[in-house]
Design an enzyme around this catalytic site. Structure first.
Site, short mmCIF file in Angstrom:
data_model
loop_
_atom_site.label_atom_id
_atom_site.label_comp_id
_atom_site.label_asym_id
_atom_site.label_seq_id
_atom_site.Cartn_x
_atom_site.Cartn_y
_atom_site.Cartn_z
N ASP A 71 0.84 -1.19 0.00
CA ASP A 71 0.00 0.00 0.00
C ASP A 71 0.88 1.24 0.00
OD1 ASP A 71 0.72 -0.67 2.73
OD2 ASP A 71 -0.70 0.85 3.41
N GLU A 135 0.05 -0.77 5.87
CA GLU A 135 1.14 -0.18 6.65
C GLU A 135 1.01 1.33 6.70
OE1 GLU A 135 5.06 1.35 7.85
OE2 GLU A 135 3.94 1.80 6.02
#
Length: 380
Positions: A71, A135
């Site tokens: 991500d 994250e």
């Protein structure tokens, strides 16, 4: 089989995986890993996509793990970019795109190194890959979900390397053996509203808040430790929302952010701040409410076999001896440290989260070589 880490990085950049979207990034990795003989499991939770992959026997005593995320943060003003943010354009030896540095290149490098190892010289042991899509977000359903899955399934990493960018300016100059803790505290001071011409008829929350913020910001938390810099507290906002100069407001709000070393815990700092808040409340005759969020506790993987292994590989491939650091913000290593010893090493992170984020293509190949040497040395 030799996997091109730069090409894999480009494939990942073309996935617009802004948290919590995945946009096919984990499909790209699952396809590559499955073809190399890894057993892959999707560990999606709370709308977040996560991937667990293992080559070798479950629970092997020598199980080397990698952790990373696919991500990315939002691109911001698209018009400010000179290239398409998810175009993976190559220019002047650099690969451009959101996530190029943080951290799709790191993921591609350790996946490529792992695939090369298990297909060319299969080790006696296991290689584990854990990839999250959470994250850069709240991190509630990312690496924690993967670790919960591993605990429930009897999966285990003996050691783990998180591939976050760790080098400030030069490849190989720094690795992380720990991280500071991070927490935020929000304060609301409530008094009694009144006319500014008659302050004795009101209870002004502003002097109380000013006193509290001064006491917190002026206090020396510590002077640092052998492996950590001094802890810091920053006042990040003070606000009343009051636009009238003839009104004493009823409330004032403020927030502080603390980055703390291993002399403290989230609980000990919360207790200290609560004591200061109670003291100010009594002195000024106001109510002080505090709310706290602890993003992560500080941790340290003491220098030893794992850091020596990584440092030796970095020096062999770059000629640079990495400094053992605990600087920077938080990372998912804060979760992994409860599972097994963990360190972080990755490439130069100078452009992460910036407009025109980019990675030097040669560094992707160099990082793969470092990870490959780490794996070979670990299983030797």
């Amino acid at each position: 089989m030799t996997l091109d880490a730069a090409r894999l990085t480009a494939d990942l950049i073309r996935c617009a995986s802004v948290t919590p979207a995945d946009d096919g990034a984990l499909d790209v990795l699952e396809r590559v890993l499955s073809q190399a003989g890894f057993t892959c499991s999707r560990v999606d939770r709370g709308g977040i996509c996560n991937l667990f992959a293992r080559w070798g026997d479950k629970g092997h005593a020598r199980s080397f793990g990698f952790n990373g995320h696919t991500d990315v943060v939002p691109v911001g003003d698209t018009a400010a970019w000179t290239v398409a943010p998810f175009g993976a354009e190559e220019k002047d030896g650099f690969l451009y795109g959101r996530g190029a540095t943080d951290m799709k290149s790191g993921v591609a490098a350790f996946v490529a190194a792992a695939v090369d190892l298990v297909t060319s010289t299969p080790p006696e042991g296991a290689v584990i890959i854990t990839i999250t899509g959470d994250e850069e977000g709240d991190a509630l359903d990312g690496t924690t979900a993967l670790l919960d899955y591993m605990a429930a399934s009897g999966e285990r990493m003996s050691v783990c390397l998180v591939g976050e960018p760790t080098c400030p300016d030069r490849m190989g100059e720094m690795m992380k053996i720990g991280r500071r803790g991070s927490m935020t505290a929000w304060f609301t001071v409530t008094g009694v509203q009144g006319h500014s011409a008659y302050p004795h008829r009101a209870k002004n929350p502003l002097p109380a808040m000013a006193r509290l913020m001064d006491r917190l910001a002026s206090h020396e938390l510590d002077q640092g430790t052998d492996h950590f810099d001094a802890s810091t507290l920053a006042v990040v906002t003070i606000d009343t929302g009051n636009t009238a100069t003839n009104v004493i407001p009823a409330q004032c709000r403020a927030a502080v952010n603390i980055r703390f070393n291993d002399l403290h815990s989230g609980a000990s700092l919360t207790e200290w701040m609560q004591g200061e808040a109670d003291r100010v409340a009594e002195e000024f005759g106001v109510a002080v409410e505090m709310k706290v969020k602890i993003s992560g506790e500080s941790f340290l993987t003491p220098p030893g076999a794992l850091s020596d292994l990584v440092a030796a590989a970095v020096e062999a491939e770059t000629g640079v001896v990495p400094v053992l650091s605990t600087s920077g913000g938080t990372s998912d290593a804060r979760f992994v440290k409860d599972h097994c010893p963990v360190v972080e090493f990755g490439l130069v992170g100078r452009t992460m989260h910036q407009v025109d984020e980019r990675v030097e293509i040669a560094q992707i190949h160099q990082l793969k070589a470092i990870y490959g040497r780490i794996l070979r040395d670990y299983f030797a």
